[in-house]
Design an enzyme around this catalytic site. Structure first.
Site, mmCIF file in Angstrom:
data_model
loop_
_atom_site.group_PDB
_atom_site.id
_atom_site.type_symbol
_atom_site.label_atom_id
_atom_site.label_comp_id
_atom_site.label_asym_id
_atom_site.label_seq_id
_atom_site.Cartn_x
_atom_site.Cartn_y
_atom_site.Cartn_z
ATOM 1 N N HIS A 1 37.127 35.567 12.601
ATOM 2 C CA HIS A 1 37.888 36.578 11.863
ATOM 3 C C HIS A 1 37.831 37.929 12.553
ATOM 4 O O HIS A 1 38.644 38.802 12.299
ATOM 5 C CB HIS A 1 37.345 36.736 10.448
ATOM 6 C CG HIS A 1 37.180 35.429 9.736
ATOM 7 N ND1 HIS A 1 38.239 34.610 9.442
ATOM 8 C CD2 HIS A 1 36.080 34.782 9.286
ATOM 9 C CE1 HIS A 1 37.805 33.523 8.829
ATOM 10 N NE2 HIS A 1 36.501 33.607 8.729
ATOM 11 N N HIS B 1 32.041 45.875 13.671
ATOM 12 C CA HIS B 1 33.063 44.897 14.029
ATOM 13 C C HIS B 1 34.428 45.593 14.111
ATOM 14 O O HIS B 1 34.531 46.784 13.809
ATOM 15 C CB HIS B 1 33.091 43.754 13.000
ATOM 16 C CG HIS B 1 33.456 44.227 11.635
ATOM 17 N ND1 HIS B 1 32.525 44.555 10.690
ATOM 18 C CD2 HIS B 1 34.666 44.484 11.062
ATOM 19 C CE1 HIS B 1 33.140 44.988 9.603
ATOM 20 N NE2 HIS B 1 34.443 44.955 9.800
ATOM 21 N N HIS C 1 38.938 45.508 13.907
ATOM 22 C CA HIS C 1 40.215 44.977 13.406
ATOM 23 C C HIS C 1 41.275 45.411 14.410
ATOM 24 O O HIS C 1 41.250 46.552 14.882
ATOM 25 C CB HIS C 1 40.517 45.567 12.028
ATOM 26 C CG HIS C 1 39.466 45.224 11.001
ATOM 27 N ND1 HIS C 1 39.528 44.112 10.197
ATOM 28 C CD2 HIS C 1 38.295 45.830 10.684
ATOM 29 C CE1 HIS C 1 38.461 44.054 9.415
ATOM 30 N NE2 HIS C 1 37.681 45.090 9.690
ATOM 31 N N HIS D 1 34.470 49.240 12.274
ATOM 32 C CA HIS D 1 33.673 49.435 11.064
ATOM 33 C C HIS D 1 32.185 49.291 11.357
ATOM 34 O O HIS D 1 31.757 48.251 11.864
ATOM 35 C CB HIS D 1 34.074 48.401 9.995
ATOM 36 C CG HIS D 1 35.452 48.638 9.444
ATOM 37 N ND1 HIS D 1 36.205 47.660 8.842
ATOM 38 C CD2 HIS D 1 36.196 49.781 9.403
ATOM 39 C CE1 HIS D 1 37.362 48.187 8.442
ATOM 40 N NE2 HIS D 1 37.377 49.464 8.789
ATOM 41 N N THR E 1 36.896 44.474 3.038
ATOM 42 C CA THR E 1 38.279 44.085 3.317
ATOM 43 C C THR E 1 38.362 42.621 3.726
ATOM 44 O O THR E 1 39.399 42.165 4.203
ATOM 45 C CB THR E 1 38.891 44.969 4.422
ATOM 46 O OG1 THR E 1 38.124 44.782 5.618
ATOM 47 C CG2 THR E 1 38.878 46.434 4.031
ATOM 48 N N THR E 2 37.256 41.893 3.560
ATOM 49 C CA THR E 2 37.250 40.448 3.781
ATOM 50 C C THR E 2 36.612 39.802 2.551
ATOM 51 O O THR E 2 35.869 40.482 1.826
ATOM 52 C CB THR E 2 36.409 40.068 5.021
ATOM 53 O OG1 THR E 2 35.107 40.645 4.885
ATOM 54 C CG2 THR E 2 37.048 40.566 6.295
HETATM 55 ZN ZN LIG Z 1 36.015 45.583 8.673
#
Ligand SMILES: [Zn+2]
Ligand SMILES: *[C@@H]1O[C@H](CO)[C@@H](O)[C@H](O)[C@H]1NC(C)=O
Ligand SMILES: *[C@@H]1O[C@H](CO)[C@@H](O)[C@H](O)[C@H]1NC(C)=O
Ligand SMILES: *[C@@H]1O[C@H](CO)[C@@H](O)[C@H](O)[C@H]1NC(C)=O
Ligand SMILES: *[C@@H]1O[C@H](CO)[C@@H](O)[C@H](O)[C@H]1NC(C)=O
Length: 313
Positions: free
Chosen positions: A81, A108, A110, A133, A215-216
């Protein structure tokens, strides 16, 4: 599957995805009820409009251990992801209106695709190319599953990433390792470096604050978000390492799928307030994008020199 970094917790979550209507962000609520964006809930990401109110008690954050080299090794991992950098103990975030000390556990990214931007938050409706993030957990909690039950259990520092012409040498410590974690489940060790070298160090007191969610999945409403106004600048080719070299599938999968657009859709703010910090400028960064950031000046000189040479030839 792990949502956040060991040794704090393995949360077993069913599979979710970004690119298939069966499991994409709009359908996460089918498998994870807490991802249903019902009325008046505190979901993330949101759009930041620059008419927000200022809260002058929001001064600089205290970032402990961000300027030093931690001992041990860090782990860079593709979880299908995102790409996560799991850091050891030794770094903590506090101050800046946060109610407690938060221990940093991982960071991590995005991102978008070859022709699309992929930040999670937007600024006045515009999406930045990427977002990073930095996730920290309130120090009083023994593990992330307890922290997720606390409305302010996690602190996430969000940094927009924008693209310029020259490489960011510090960012290379991550982007150059991406080929080792191309496929889901792969991981590699990284020598720790001062995390601050990645961050917009002269502009760390310019930020926005709101209360939101992961957000996951499981989308827990447990996050105090701090979004920095000034982005991190990397080169186009450093960004392309993410969009072209990272796959959401395992190495031996029959069909390999690039991991693209791993961001959740924007959610309404409802009754929430987003605060601007004391020193936030509340102006759009787009117009003032520098040619290169400080860490890249050397590279820029090389380019200029090359330009001169070829002009002379
Ligand atoms: Zn994130
Ligand atoms: C400003 O932020 C502080 C710290 O988060 C908070 O306690 C305070 O209520 C905020 N001020 C206003 C006017 O809401
Ligand atoms: C995508 O990012 C680029 C580079 O920052 C920017 O110029 C462009 O306006 C962004 N596109 C959208 C749709 O937000
Ligand atoms: C997290 O900590 C709580 C409280 O100590 C404990 O009951 C729970 O089993 C722990 N969960 C995990 C997954 O370790
Ligand atoms: C970043 O901070 C420096 C030093 O305070 C300031 O001069 C500069 O204008 C800030 N940049 C932006 C884009 O706000």
């Amino acid at each position: 599957r792990t949502l956040l970094s060991p040794p704090f917790l393995y949360i077993n979550v069913k599979d979710y995805c970004y690119d298939d209507p069966q499991c994409d962000p709009y359908s996460w609520g089918d498998s994870f009820p807490s991802c249903h964006p019902l009325l008046d809930l505190h979901h993330s990401p949101i759009n930041l409009d620059l008419h927000m109110s200022r809260n002058s008690s929001l001064g600089p954050l205290r970032l402990e251990g961000f300027d030093s080299v931690q001992s041990g090794l860090w782990t860079l991992r593709n979880d299908g992801h995102s790409v996560l950098l799991q850091v050891g103990a030794g770094m903590a975030v506090s101050g800046g209106g946060l109610p407690d000390v938060y221990h940093t556990i991982q960071l991590h990214f995005h991102w978008g695709g070859p022709a699309s931007n992929g930040s999670e938050h937007t600024v006045d409706g515009r999406r930045y190319p990427m977002e990073m993030h930095v996730v920290s957990m309130k120090s009083i909690h023994p593990n992330v599953s307890v922290a997720l039950d606390d409305p302010t259990g996690l602190s996430v520092l969000g940094f927009f990433i924008d693209v310029v012409y020259a490489d960011n040498l510090h960012f290379g410590q991550i982007s150059q390792k991406l080929s080792s974690v191309a496929y889901k489940g792969q991981s590699t060790k990284i020598k720790p470096f001062p995390l601050m070298s990645l961050l917009p160090r002269n502009n760390m007191s310019q930020y926005y604050r709101y209360h939101g969610s992961l957000t996951t999945p499981p989308c827990s409403q447990a996050v105090l978000w701090t979004l920095f106004e000034v982005p991190i600048y990397i080169s186009w080719s450093q960004m392309a390492q993410f969009t072209s070299q990272i796959f959401s599938t395992e190495e031996d999968a029959e069909q390999v799928t690039p991991l693209h657009n791993n961001y959740r859709h924007i959610h309404p703010t409802f009754s929430r307030v987003t605060w601007a910090s004391r020193e936030a400028r509340l102006v759009r960064g787009w117009a003032q994008r520098p040619l290169a950031s400080a860490g890249t000046l050397m590279m820029l000189h090389v380019l200029v020199l090359t330009g001169h040479l070829s002009a002379g030839l």
